[in-house]
Design a protein around this motif. Structure first.
Motif, PDB file in Angstrom:
ATOM      1  N   GLY A 155      -1.535  88.772  54.668  1.00 36.99           N
ATOM      2  CA  GLY A 155      -1.278  88.883  53.502  1.00 36.99           C
ATOM      3  C   GLY A 155       0.876  88.180  52.914  1.00 36.99           C
ATOM      4  N   VAL A 156       1.555  88.511  52.502  1.00 34.03           N
ATOM      5  CA  VAL A 156       2.841  88.717  52.276  1.00 34.03           C
ATOM      6  C   VAL A 156       3.166  89.963  51.402  1.00 34.03           C
ATOM      7  N   PRO A 157       3.263  91.550  52.028  1.00 35.72           N
ATOM      8  CA  PRO A 157       3.434  91.985  51.143  1.00 35.72           C
ATOM      9  C   PRO A 157       5.051  92.405  50.483  1.00 35.72           C
ATOM     10  N   ASP A 158       5.942  91.965  51.422  1.00 40.64           N
ATOM     11  CA  ASP A 158       7.183  91.624  50.648  1.00 40.64           C
ATOM     12  C   ASP A 158       6.862  90.993  49.845  1.00 40.64           C
ATOM     13  N   GLY A 159       6.768  90.896  48.098  1.00 47.05           N
ATOM     14  CA  GLY A 159       7.223  89.958  47.088  1.00 47.05           C
ATOM     15  C   GLY A 159       5.260  91.051  46.153  1.00 47.05           C
ATOM     16  N   ALA A 160       4.757  91.181  47.002  1.00 47.76           N
ATOM     17  CA  ALA A 160       3.392  92.016  46.117  1.00 47.76           C
ATOM     18  C   ALA A 160       3.516  92.928  45.045  1.00 47.76           C
ATOM     19  N   PRO A 161       3.304  93.261  43.931  1.00 42.37           N
ATOM     20  CA  PRO A 161       1.964  92.447  43.770  1.00 42.37           C
ATOM     21  C   PRO A 161       1.516  91.226  43.676  1.00 42.37           C
ATOM     22  N   TYR A 162       0.785  89.916  43.067  1.00 44.60           N
ATOM     23  CA  TYR A 162       0.628  88.602  42.996  1.00 44.60           C
ATOM     24  C   TYR A 162      -0.014  88.657  40.940  1.00 44.60           C
ATOM     25  N   ASP A 163       0.164  87.768  40.730  1.00 44.06           N
ATOM     26  CA  ASP A 163      -0.197  87.069  39.841  1.00 44.06           C
ATOM     27  C   ASP A 163      -1.723  86.579  40.240  1.00 44.06           C
ATOM     28  N   ARG A 164      -1.142  85.804  41.348  1.00 42.73           N
ATOM     29  CA  ARG A 164      -2.488  84.707  42.020  1.00 42.73           C
ATOM     30  C   ARG A 164      -2.024  84.757  43.326  1.00 42.73           C
ATOM     31  N   ILE A 165      -3.365  84.601  43.815  1.00 44.41           N
ATOM     32  CA  ILE A 165      -2.898  83.872  45.574  1.00 44.41           C
ATOM     33  C   ILE A 165      -4.261  82.690  45.144  1.00 44.41           C
ATOM     34  N   ILE A 166      -3.942  82.207  45.937  1.00 39.44           N
ATOM     35  CA  ILE A 166      -4.626  80.777  46.228  1.00 39.44           C
ATOM     36  C   ILE A 166      -4.761  80.445  47.555  1.00 39.44           C
ATOM     37  N   VAL A 167      -5.956  80.495  48.864  1.00 37.42           N
ATOM     38  CA  VAL A 167      -5.326  80.353  49.986  1.00 37.42           C
ATOM     39  C   VAL A 167      -6.281  78.517  50.135  1.00 37.42           C
ATOM     40  N   THR A 168      -5.827  78.083  51.100  1.00 36.86           N
ATOM     41  CA  THR A 168      -5.957  76.902  50.822  1.00 36.86           C
ATOM     42  C   THR A 168      -6.447  76.747  52.283  1.00 36.86           C
ATOM     43  N   VAL A 169      -6.931  77.286  53.438  1.00 37.47           N
ATOM     44  CA  VAL A 169      -7.859  77.356  54.125  1.00 37.47           C
ATOM     45  C   VAL A 169      -8.827  78.334  53.613  1.00 37.47           C
ATOM     46  N   ALA A 170     -10.238  77.374  54.900  1.00 34.96           N
ATOM     47  CA  ALA A 170     -11.655  78.018  54.870  1.00 34.96           C
ATOM     48  C   ALA A 170     -11.062  80.074  55.228  1.00 34.96           C
ATOM     49  N   ALA A 171     -12.245  81.058  54.491  1.00 30.82           N
ATOM     50  CA  ALA A 171     -11.527  81.996  54.743  1.00 30.82           C
ATOM     51  C   ALA A 171     -13.062  82.504  55.276  1.00 30.82           C
ATOM     52  N   TRP A 172     -13.387  83.653  56.195  1.00 27.96           N
ATOM     53  CA  TRP A 172     -14.796  83.773  56.067  1.00 27.96           C
ATOM     54  C   TRP A 172     -14.791  84.910  55.738  1.00 27.96           C
ATOM     55  N   ASP A 173     -13.423  86.032  55.537  1.00 29.16           N
ATOM     56  CA  ASP A 173     -13.619  87.349  55.260  1.00 29.16           C
ATOM     57  C   ASP A 173     -12.394  87.632  54.055  1.00 29.16           C
ATOM     58  N   ILE A 174     -12.845  88.405  53.168  1.00 28.49           N
ATOM     59  CA  ILE A 174     -11.488  88.489  52.455  1.00 28.49           C
ATOM     60  C   ILE A 174     -10.657  89.761  52.953  1.00 28.49           C
ATOM     61  N   PRO A 175      -9.683  90.463  53.387  1.00 23.44           N
ATOM     62  CA  PRO A 175      -8.979  91.427  53.673  1.00 23.44           C
ATOM     63  C   PRO A 175      -8.393  91.927  53.067  1.00 23.44           C
ATOM     64  N   ALA A 176      -8.531  93.521  52.872  1.00 24.40           N
ATOM     65  CA  ALA A 176      -7.810  94.259  52.512  1.00 24.40           C
ATOM     66  C   ALA A 176      -6.515  93.289  51.308  1.00 24.40           C
ATOM     67  N   PRO A 177      -5.588  93.645  52.517  1.00 20.34           N
ATOM     68  CA  PRO A 177      -3.926  92.923  51.980  1.00 20.34           C
ATOM     69  C   PRO A 177      -4.164  91.937  50.688  1.00 20.34           C
ATOM     70  N   TRP A 178      -5.570  90.849  51.212  1.00 19.37           N
ATOM     71  CA  TRP A 178      -5.403  89.756  49.360  1.00 19.37           C
ATOM     72  C   TRP A 178      -5.723  90.924  48.524  1.00 19.37           C
TER      73      TRP A 178
END
Length: 402
Positions: A155-178
């Protein structure tokens, strides 16, 4: 997308207006806010060197970077898919949004949606890609979008928390920072790959985990870096025929399964309607006891060895020496098409019986859109869950059908 005359081909504004109308007609865009963003952002400015008709085609990607083998590792996503995902995200004015996987254009669309009081950050692991995104954003007048060179897995901790996170690549898993990077009522839109099948899923925060609001068919280049799908295996049975899985529990014996294809085929018809193939595919993929995807070349299909359903990959049930997969035939009694199974090998009958029962169950109980509810539970499952569960590196995907 049809273009009326040569003058429109040379006019980006006319092409953009035509694209927005077509996206509305196909229900990729359903809100005025998203339509206005697409009508405003000059898509061609993010595809320098590409023909205008390619840049504004609804269903075409625009190559951004290829690997040493000539395969795309970064593309500007098709406009149709971008519209679908932005509608899933439901972005409002003033929001803070993180985009993981950068091309520039989608970040510009998001900036239009959040307005001057909102903030947009886009991150990519590849310096060439993020530098290109920066140049295109500046050229198109979106200098306020923040670009970050980093592995999106963190993720990008500098700026979190986010109202929305949009992933534009195919992800095999969802890491904790998201998950941790979202506000308490935040939303994650991610093309999540489960058993080699990808859906764009809109997840809302649900305690420590995530709960789906919607899911749509999607196709993306895979994530790079720490989030790359290391579990994925693909075995070649023979020229033009391959099996693929990312489930570590599924064993693929290429030699034995190739021998099975040489045995006479067993065909079983279910008597169940073949409809909504994307919904049926998701159901089969997650409910087959030992699931893989069968891929076949056009030449092999034309030879009659494998059915046409395998051209783009078909959910397949495998054992140590046998294989079964879905097919279809015309049947007016089932509303147009009937689903069936082709099986090969010593256990063909047992596999076909299991597969046919799933086809019938789906047609009887779940033959409509949006019947799946998908949860993501971080960490190991504490106890057996009643749903279909698929283990991941960082957690568990649990799915139920209504």
């Amino acid at each position: 997308m049809t273009v009326p005359d040569d003058s429109e081909v040379r006019d980006p504004g006319a092409l953009r207006a035509s694209m927005v109308r077509a996206l509305r007609d196909q229900d990729a865009i359903t809100s005025e806010r998203v339509a206005a963003a697409f009508a405003t952002v000059p898509r061609h400015r993010f595809a320098p060197g590409a023909p205008l008709e390619l840049a504004y085609d609804l269903h075409s990607t625009v190559p951004v970077k290829k690997d040493e083998h000539g395969l795309d590792i970064s593309v500007m996503s098709a406009a149709h898919l971008q519209g679908v995902m932005l509608e899933q995200a439901d972005i409002r004015a003033g929001m803070k949004v993180l985009e993981i996987g950068s091309g520039g254009y989608n970040a510009a669309l998001v900036q239009e949606l959040v307005g001057g009081e909102g903030a947009v950050t886009t991150v990519d692991i590849d310096r060439d890609v993020i530098d290109r995104a920066r140049r295109c954003l500046d050229d198109a007048g979106y200098g306020q979008v923040r670009t970050v060179l980093a592995d999106g897995e963190s993720g990008v901790p500098d700026g979190a928390p986010y109202d929305r996170i949009i992933v534009t690549v195919a992800a095999w898993d969802i890491p904790a920072p998201w998950i941790g990077g979202l506000t308490g009522n935040g939303r994650l839109v991610v093309p999540l790959t489960v058993r080699c099948t990808t859906r764009s899923i809109a997840f809302d925060r649900d305690g420590e985990g995530l709960l789906s609001r919607s899911y749509r068919l999607a196709r993306f280049v895979p994530m790079q870096g720490e989030g790359a799908p290391k579990e994925e295996r693909k075995v070649l049975l023979r020229d033009g025929v391959a099996l693929q899985t990312d489930d570590v529990r599924v064993r693929l014996d290429a030699e034995a399964l190739n021998r099975a294809l040489d045995e006479p085929r067993l065909v079983r018809w279910s008597g169940a309607a073949y409809e909504l193939p994307d919904e049926l595919e998701l159901y089969l993929t997650l409910n087959l006891s030992s699931a893989a995807r069968l891929h076949s070349s056009k030449d092999v299909v034309e030879s009659g060895l494998v059915e046409a359903s395998a051209l783009l990959g078909v959910p397949t049930l495998v054992s140590e020496d046998s294989i079964a997969y879905r097919t279809r035939r015309e049947n007016e009694n089932t509303g147009g098409f009937e689903s069936g199974v082709v099986a090969h090998g010593p256990q063909a009958e047992a596999l076909a019986d299991q597969y046919v029962e799933l086809l019938r169950r789906w047609a009887r109980n779940h033959r409509r859109r949006g019947t799946a509810t998908i949860r993501y539970l971080p960490g190991p499952a504490a106890s057996p869950l009643p749903q279909v569960t698929v283990p991941k590196r960082h957690g568990v995907v649990a799915v139920t059908w209504h």
